[in-house]
Design a protein around this motif. Sequence first.
Motif, short mmCIF file in Angstrom:
data_model
loop_
_atom_site.label_atom_id
_atom_site.label_comp_id
_atom_site.label_asym_id
_atom_site.label_seq_id
_atom_site.Cartn_x
_atom_site.Cartn_y
_atom_site.Cartn_z
N GLY A 148 0.75 -1.31 0.02
CA GLY A 148 -0.17 -0.17 -0.10
C GLY A 148 0.82 1.26 -0.04
N VAL A 149 1.68 1.43 -1.01
CA VAL A 149 2.44 2.46 -1.03
C VAL A 149 1.93 3.64 -1.48
CG1 VAL A 149 4.96 3.21 -2.20
CG2 VAL A 149 4.56 0.78 -1.48
N ALA A 150 2.46 4.72 -0.76
CA ALA A 150 1.74 6.18 -0.97
C ALA A 150 2.61 7.24 -0.83
CB ALA A 150 0.43 6.35 -0.11
N TYR A 196 12.17 12.57 -4.48
CA TYR A 196 11.35 11.13 -4.40
C TYR A 196 11.12 10.58 -3.10
CZ TYR A 196 9.78 6.47 -5.56
OH TYR A 196 8.98 5.53 -5.65
N ARG A 197 9.67 10.61 -2.81
CA ARG A 197 9.41 10.17 -1.45
C ARG A 197 8.24 9.52 -1.55
NH1 ARG A 197 11.03 15.82 -0.69
NH2 ARG A 197 8.99 16.57 -1.12
N ILE A 198 8.23 8.12 -0.83
CA ILE A 198 7.33 7.11 -0.73
C ILE A 198 7.16 6.48 0.60
CG2 ILE A 198 7.05 6.81 -3.24
CD1 ILE A 198 8.77 4.32 -2.69
N GLY A 199 6.01 6.24 1.03
CA GLY A 199 6.13 5.37 2.42
C GLY A 199 4.76 4.52 2.25
N VAL A 200 4.68 3.80 3.44
CA VAL A 200 3.38 3.11 3.86
C VAL A 200 2.44 3.62 5.00
CG1 VAL A 200 2.60 0.60 4.34
CG2 VAL A 200 4.51 1.21 2.91
N ARG A 201 1.33 4.06 4.66
CA ARG A 201 0.74 4.64 5.86
C ARG A 201 0.15 3.60 7.16
NH1 ARG A 201 -1.79 9.21 5.29
NH2 ARG A 201 -1.87 10.04 2.96
N SER A 202 0.08 4.04 8.14
CA SER A 202 -0.34 3.25 9.32
C SER A 202 -1.39 4.14 10.00
CB SER A 202 0.62 2.83 10.11
OG SER A 202 0.30 2.21 11.32
N GLY A 203 -2.90 3.89 10.25
CA GLY A 203 -3.76 4.78 10.65
C GLY A 203 -3.65 6.20 10.13
#
Length: 299
Positions: A148-150, A196-203
């Motif tokens: 779920g990369v955003a 370039y910045r991506i991550g995975v959400r949590s809550g």
Amino acid sequence: MIRIRRATQQDTERILAISAQVWDGNDYVPSILADWLVDPSGELLVAEVDDAVASFAYRTWLLPGHAWLQGIRTDPAYRGRGVGRALSRALIDRAWRAGAARISLSTYFDNTPSIRIIESLGFERVASFVFLERTEEAPPLPATADPGVAEPTPDEAARFILASSSLATARGWYPFEWLFLPFAARPEAFLEKTPYRIGVRSGDGWRSLLCASPGRGAGDASFLSFLDGDSRDFAALVAKASRDLATTTWESMIPRRGEDVAPALPSLLELGFKPWQDGSEDVLCYDLVASHLKGCSDA
Ligand SMILES: CC(C)(COP(=O)(O)OP(=O)(O)OC[C@H]1O[C@@H](n2cnc3c(N)ncnc32)[C@H](O)[C@@H]1OP(=O)(O)O)[C@@H](O)C(=O)NCCC(=O)NCCS
């Protein structure tokens, strides 16, 4: 006799000739020299011996009052005669006179001439990193399910980095190639180095974050400045970044101080990133402060 002066456009050829003799011609100076020569706030100095340019070095500002030194090179034919030391002293004296309260730089752990100059002038080691590279020879990255990369906003990315154990291990220094930035002083401005910045959400927040920048020229490695959070996300984040930046080759600086190691290190080694040495810290950041200021986060 050593004479030190500001570099001019006429020195270009000589500077490039010195640079070509460093690191088998793999020096970054040619890619940035034109910018240094016209930089109104930075200062590129040359040292002449008997009217021939023997050495050069550059000073820029990380922040108002916080100078950064880089790019010192002495022609091999003139080394060991005190030219590098004289040039370093001149650059530092001129930085104080230009308003510096603090001067920083980075070097490699086995660069004895450089470290002798720096330490004898009073610089103190303040942070250390492991240099990693992922070359064409590395095996393909493993296939991974998308966690779920955003894309975080700059503010979200800055907050994640400020709270991270990586930045704590790095004593507040955010790496961009061989430049290290005192992140807390200007988080959003420094983040622009790594668009370039991506991550995975949590809550409501983020559980993982990767920040990177493409190589300067076609075929240059991309640079991974930051990777932290849930290590189960790291392979997917690196794979997506590699696809999006159309790169197979990477360089990175991972914070390490002895047993205090940023969480990305073991994962990146598994993903085919390799250290030049044995994985212990090899890139060193140094600081020279005018008064009581100590430690990056005090800036
Ligand atoms: C680092 C560099 C600029 C030093 O230039 P230089 O003109 O030879 O420097 P100096 O003559 O002033 O010597 C600096 C110190 O290193 C020592 N030194 C020089 N060559 C050395 C060597 N091969 N091994 C050990 N010490 C050495 C000198 O004795 C001197 O120390 P001292 O004053 O305590 O005796 C030069 O080695 C160079 O261009 N290296 C390649 C580029 C590089 O590594 N740049 C720095 C990146 S951070």
